[in-house]
Design a protein around this motif. Sequence first.
Motif, PDB file in Angstrom:
ATOM      1  N   TRP A 298      74.049  13.130  73.325  1.00 48.78           N
ATOM      2  CA  TRP A 298      73.124  13.768  74.146  1.00 48.78           C
ATOM      3  C   TRP A 298      71.926  12.874  74.238  1.00 48.78           C
ATOM      4  CZ3 TRP A 298      73.963  19.135  75.711  1.00 48.78           C
ATOM      5  CH2 TRP A 298      72.859  19.668  76.538  1.00 48.78           C
ATOM      6  N   ASN A 299      71.379  12.723  75.537  1.00 46.15           N
ATOM      7  CA  ASN A 299      70.446  11.590  75.643  1.00 46.15           C
ATOM      8  C   ASN A 299      70.838  10.329  75.277  1.00 46.15           C
ATOM      9  OD1 ASN A 299      68.428  13.789  76.953  1.00 46.15           O
ATOM     10  ND2 ASN A 299      67.808  14.303  74.987  1.00 46.15           N
TER      11      ASN A 299
ATOM     12  N   GLY B  33      75.890  16.388  70.049  1.00 52.87           N
ATOM     13  CA  GLY B  33      74.450  16.347  70.156  1.00 52.87           C
ATOM     14  C   GLY B  33      73.702  16.419  68.883  1.00 52.87           C
ATOM     15  N   SER B  34      72.535  16.428  68.707  1.00 51.50           N
ATOM     16  CA  SER B  34      71.544  15.945  67.494  1.00 51.50           C
ATOM     17  C   SER B  34      72.020  17.098  66.465  1.00 51.50           C
ATOM     18  CB  SER B  34      70.255  16.202  68.032  1.00 51.50           C
ATOM     19  OG  SER B  34      69.651  15.171  68.460  1.00 51.50           O
ATOM     20  N   PHE B  35      72.405  18.377  66.843  1.00 54.36           N
ATOM     21  CA  PHE B  35      72.590  19.314  66.003  1.00 54.36           C
ATOM     22  C   PHE B  35      73.801  19.039  65.055  1.00 54.36           C
ATOM     23  CE2 PHE B  35      73.897  23.577  64.236  1.00 54.36           C
ATOM     24  CZ  PHE B  35      72.505  23.906  63.517  1.00 54.36           C
ATOM     25  N   GLU B  36      74.630  18.304  65.541  1.00 54.23           N
ATOM     26  CA  GLU B  36      75.938  17.919  64.881  1.00 54.23           C
ATOM     27  C   GLU B  36      75.850  16.783  64.133  1.00 54.23           C
ATOM     28  OE1 GLU B  36      76.071  18.723  68.610  1.00 54.23           O
ATOM     29  OE2 GLU B  36      76.517  20.577  67.685  1.00 54.23           O
TER      30      GLU B  36
ATOM     31  N   CYS C 127      68.104  12.176  69.970  1.00 54.16           N
ATOM     32  CA  CYS C 127      66.679  12.337  70.831  1.00 54.16           C
ATOM     33  C   CYS C 127      66.597  13.730  71.264  1.00 54.16           C
ATOM     34  CB  CYS C 127      66.663  11.405  71.743  1.00 54.16           C
ATOM     35  SG  CYS C 127      65.464  11.416  72.861  1.00 54.16           S
ATOM     36  N   VAL C 128      65.796  14.417  70.991  1.00 51.92           N
ATOM     37  CA  VAL C 128      65.656  15.775  71.597  1.00 51.92           C
ATOM     38  C   VAL C 128      64.490  15.707  72.364  1.00 51.92           C
ATOM     39  CG1 VAL C 128      65.664  18.294  70.964  1.00 51.92           C
ATOM     40  CG2 VAL C 128      66.590  16.610  69.211  1.00 51.92           C
ATOM     41  N   ILE C 129      64.727  16.241  73.706  1.00 56.81           N
ATOM     42  CA  ILE C 129      63.613  16.356  74.552  1.00 56.81           C
ATOM     43  C   ILE C 129      63.065  17.708  75.068  1.00 56.81           C
ATOM     44  CG2 ILE C 129      62.659  15.434  76.932  1.00 56.81           C
ATOM     45  CD1 ILE C 129      64.467  13.050  76.561  1.00 56.81           C
TER      46      ILE C 129
ATOM     47  N   HIS D 161      64.559  26.276  72.698  1.00 53.22           N
ATOM     48  CA  HIS D 161      65.792  25.446  71.973  1.00 53.22           C
ATOM     49  C   HIS D 161      65.536  24.279  71.184  1.00 53.22           C
ATOM     50  CE1 HIS D 161      69.946  24.058  72.500  1.00 53.22           C
ATOM     51  NE2 HIS D 161      70.024  25.289  71.810  1.00 53.22           N
TER      52      HIS D 161
HETATM   53  C1  DLZ Z   1      71.984  22.031  73.977  1.00 61.32           C
HETATM   54  C2  DLZ Z   1      70.812  20.826  73.718  1.00 61.32           C
HETATM   55  C3  DLZ Z   1      69.627  20.641  74.541  1.00 61.32           C
HETATM   56  C4  DLZ Z   1      69.569  21.738  75.285  1.00 61.32           C
HETATM   57  N1  DLZ Z   1      69.055  19.509  74.381  1.00 61.32           N
HETATM   58  C5  DLZ Z   1      69.404  18.706  73.440  1.00 61.32           C
HETATM   59  C6  DLZ Z   1      68.742  17.480  73.231  1.00 61.32           C
HETATM   60  O1  DLZ Z   1      67.540  17.437  73.886  1.00 61.32           O
HETATM   61  N2  DLZ Z   1      69.037  16.496  72.506  1.00 61.32           N
HETATM   62  C7  DLZ Z   1      70.269  16.644  71.648  1.00 61.32           C
HETATM   63  O2  DLZ Z   1      70.557  15.959  70.645  1.00 61.32           O
HETATM   64  N3  DLZ Z   1      71.166  17.757  72.054  1.00 61.32           N
HETATM   65  C8  DLZ Z   1      70.565  18.587  72.772  1.00 61.32           C
HETATM   66  N4  DLZ Z   1      71.314  19.950  73.016  1.00 61.32           N
HETATM   67  C9  DLZ Z   1      72.805  20.062  72.372  1.00 61.32           C
HETATM   68  C10 DLZ Z   1      72.660  20.294  70.678  1.00 61.32           C
HETATM   69  O3  DLZ Z   1      72.184  19.471  69.877  1.00 61.32           O
HETATM   70  C11 DLZ Z   1      74.107  20.661  70.214  1.00 61.32           C
HETATM   71  O4  DLZ Z   1      75.017  19.641  70.581  1.00 61.32           O
HETATM   72  C12 DLZ Z   1      74.711  21.894  70.886  1.00 61.32           C
HETATM   73  O5  DLZ Z   1      73.681  23.251  70.764  1.00 61.32           O
HETATM   74  C13 DLZ Z   1      75.977  22.539  70.253  1.00 61.32           C
HETATM   75  O6  DLZ Z   1      75.898  22.626  69.013  1.00 61.32           O
END
Ligand code: DLZ
Length: 163
Positions: free
Chosen positions: A31-32, A64-67, A89-91, A97
């Motif tokens: 993600w990003n 994504g970052s959560f993983e 990177c979370v924006i 969220h």
């Molecule tokens: C869903 C989501 C959103 C809205 N934004 C980001 C972000 O800015 N950066 C990032 O790394 N991941 C984002 N994700 C995805 C979540 O990290 C994750 O992959 C999903 O919620 C599935 O578990």
Amino acid sequence: MATAMHNLSDYDASTIPSAEGMRFGIVVADWNDKYTYAMAQAAVDTLQKHGAKASNIQLKHVPGSFELIYGVANMMKTHSVDAIIAIGCVIRGDTPHFDYICQGTTQGLADLNCHGEIPVIYGLLTCETAQQAEERCGGRLGNKGTECAVTAIKMVDYGNEPS
Ligand code: DLZ
């Protein structure tokens, strides 16, 4: 702290131990990816600059970052690396969220660090805007990936010190 006073890529290379023989894992969120891949590349370059062999650097992708939490935990289980750098990177968007992902990911990575088996290096950018990410991924504030790589080398060296 990434302020106008501190560039993430600035460090005194003469104080960094040799990374020869050290084994590193990098878990990078897709993600990003414009930003996370730039950080991952800077981390690899910095590790190699300090002597790490390419064959001693494992790079794995998660969506994504959560993983990152699962990705790091999974890599830890293999006992094949001496430190793991988690890069994401979370924006901030329109909903809360952002806060949940930042808090959950940070807490999850902190919990893994608490195991004390191997160091987990925190390479999660939590940005209000894309510009803030840009500035920290090779822009005017340097590259977070470089900072993470230097930290990883220092932490492996810390673990190697006689107690
Ligand atoms: C869903 C989501 C959103 C809205 N934004 C980001 C972000 O800015 N950066 C990032 O790394 N991941 C984002 N994700 C995805 C979540 O990290 C994750 O992959 C999903 O919620 C599935 O578990």
